[in-house]
Design a protein around this motif. Structure first.
Motif, PDB file in Angstrom:
ATOM      1  N   LEU A  14      92.124  21.250  45.855  1.00  0.00           N
ATOM      2  CA  LEU A  14      90.846  21.634  45.235  1.00  0.00           C
ATOM      3  C   LEU A  14      90.386  22.984  45.791  1.00  0.00           C
ATOM      4  CD1 LEU A  14      88.425  21.021  43.407  1.00  0.00           C
ATOM      5  CD2 LEU A  14      87.470  19.610  45.253  1.00  0.00           C
ATOM      6  N   GLN A  15      90.534  23.180  47.096  1.00  0.00           N
ATOM      7  CA  GLN A  15      90.154  24.473  47.697  1.00  0.00           C
ATOM      8  C   GLN A  15      90.975  25.610  47.075  1.00  0.00           C
ATOM      9  OE1 GLN A  15      91.072  23.519  51.782  1.00  0.00           O
ATOM     10  NE2 GLN A  15      88.935  23.028  52.245  1.00  0.00           N
ATOM     11  N   VAL A  17      89.781  26.440  43.651  1.00  0.00           N
ATOM     12  CA  VAL A  17      88.535  27.235  43.684  1.00  0.00           C
ATOM     13  C   VAL A  17      88.871  28.711  43.891  1.00  0.00           C
ATOM     14  CG1 VAL A  17      86.446  27.686  45.058  1.00  0.00           C
ATOM     15  CG2 VAL A  17      87.042  25.342  44.419  1.00  0.00           C
ATOM     16  N   ARG A  70      83.523  20.017  40.541  1.00  0.00           N
ATOM     17  CA  ARG A  70      84.161  19.053  41.473  1.00  0.00           C
ATOM     18  C   ARG A  70      83.976  19.517  42.916  1.00  0.00           C
ATOM     19  NH1 ARG A  70      90.030  18.819  40.526  1.00  0.00           N
ATOM     20  NH2 ARG A  70      90.087  17.537  42.405  1.00  0.00           N
ATOM     21  N   TYR A  71      84.154  20.806  43.104  1.00  0.00           N
ATOM     22  CA  TYR A  71      84.052  21.342  44.463  1.00  0.00           C
ATOM     23  C   TYR A  71      82.614  21.234  44.981  1.00  0.00           C
ATOM     24  CZ  TYR A  71      84.685  24.326  48.499  1.00  0.00           C
ATOM     25  OH  TYR A  71      84.725  24.799  49.782  1.00  0.00           O
ATOM     26  N   THR A  79      86.357  22.895  37.827  1.00  0.00           N
ATOM     27  CA  THR A  79      86.787  23.085  39.218  1.00  0.00           C
ATOM     28  C   THR A  79      85.574  23.265  40.125  1.00  0.00           C
ATOM     29  OG1 THR A  79      88.799  24.164  38.421  1.00  0.00           O
ATOM     30  CG2 THR A  79      88.211  24.526  40.735  1.00  0.00           C
ATOM     31  N   VAL A 110      88.290  17.324  52.693  1.00  0.00           N
ATOM     32  CA  VAL A 110      88.262  18.013  51.389  1.00  0.00           C
ATOM     33  C   VAL A 110      89.700  18.345  50.981  1.00  0.00           C
ATOM     34  CG1 VAL A 110      87.381  19.982  50.080  1.00  0.00           C
ATOM     35  CG2 VAL A 110      85.989  18.959  51.901  1.00  0.00           C
TER      36      VAL A 110
END
Ligand code: AKG
Ligand code: FE2
Length: 326
Positions: free
Chosen positions: A59-60, A63, A150-151, A147, A55
């Motif tokens: 992106l994390q 979030v 996507r997550y 966001t 992952v």
């Protein structure tokens, strides 16, 4: 390294840390080797950390940024998206909105629930299926929805892969849980824990002791510790100190039902003693609502009886929500 840091890292080591890179290999032997480590952690602890999960760290971080921005909105903005306005349990849950530990004070956390986006005219929504419907999105934050979507997609893919590993670990074909995984009623939950107040009432804490309801939970934590996992051997709480770049994975009640408790759905709770605001993002992979969860024949010793009756994912979740929201 000072004494207390040493002690904290020793405690962190108590949750098995599993490198899952081999699960992405075309070679079944490599996938099986990782699955065996996962299986051992499922039997022993019911909780483990995973590294090399694929992952995107950016992106994390996005979030977390969006979650912090959401919880920093004025109270009125958050209340406008209160879960009470949603038939599908989507949106904002204020502080003390849930009692996860029966008999304990309500949880010192605020949250935000996101699920699969279903239109009002979707047959499942029209039929009043549990937790099916539209999300509520904060119009103030343009990047919030893309966001989170996507997550959520990345989490669904990772959870599918881990369910394949769990199947392999039980000597089943990797796609054994495909029916459970199809159109899973998964929930992405953003959580914000204020620091534990000095004047907290007895038993008051971030998240009361509970087991998770569903299939798998994939937990992203910020750098502030708070999660505690029950250790049945020492009969004490293990502090699951965040290990950068990893997820904490734990098994929900469905997997305990399938395996007749060979794989554990372990008690855990949150006490935010960090002195800072703590943010975490559990993703609950709950499964297909119509899927019937019943004891796997391979998990019964000769003459042994299943401990739990067969139940659909939807029936089980309705009952669990009834218990924690009264
Ligand atoms: O915030 C955490 O670390 C855990 C949250 C949790 O256990 C839950 O939401 O079920
Ligand atoms: Fe939990």
């Amino acid at each position: 390294m000072n004494q207390s840091l040493c002690a904290r890292h020793l405690e962190a080591a108590a949750l098995p840390l599993i490198d899952i890179a081999g699960l992405f290999s075309p070679d079944l032997a490599q996938r099986t080797a990782v699955a065996e480590r996962i299986g051992a952690a499922c039997r022993e602890v019911g909780f483990f950390c995973i590294a090399n999960h694929g992952v995107d760290p950016a992106l994390q971080q996005a979030v977390f940024e969006q979650a912090r921005a959401f919880f920093a909105l004025p109270e009125a903005g958050k209340r406008a998206l209160d879960k009470v306005f949603s038939k599908a349990n989507r949106g904002y849950e204020p502080l003390r909105g849930q009692v996860l530990e029966a008999g304990a004070p309500a949880d010192l956390k605020e949250g935000f629930y996101i699920g699969e986006e279903l239109a009002e005219d979707d047959p499942r929504v029209l039929a009043g299926r549990f937790n099916h419907g539209a999300n509520q999105w904060p119009s103030e934050l343009a990047e919030f929805r893309p966001t989170m979507e996507r997550y959520r997609d990345a989490m669904n893919a990772l959870a599918n892969r881990l369910m394949g590993a769990i199947a392999l670990s039980l000597q089943l074909p990797q796609d054994h849980f495909a029916g459970f995984c199809r159109d899973s009623m998964s929930t992405l939950r953003l959580l914000h824990y204020p620091p534990q107040p000095a004047n907290a009432a007895p038993g008051e804490k971030g998240c009361g002791a509970h087991t998770d309801f569903g299939g798998l939970t994939l937990l992203l934590q910020d750098e502030n510790p708070g999660l505690q996992v029950w250790d049945r051997h020492s009969k004490s709480w293990i502090h699951a100190v965040p290990v950068p770049g990893t997820y904490v994975v734990n098994l929900g009640d469905m997997i305990a039902r399938w395996t007749n408790d060979q794989y554990r759905s372990t008690l855990h709770r949150v006490v935010n003693m960090s002195g800072r605001e703590r943010y975490s993002v559990p993703f609950f992979f709950s499964g297909n609502p119509d899927h019937v969860v019943e004891c796997l024949p391979t998990c019964l010793a000769p003459g042994e009886a299943p401990r739990y009756p067969a139940v659909t994912v939807e029936e089980h979740h309705r009952e669990m929500y009834r218990r924690t929201y009264g």
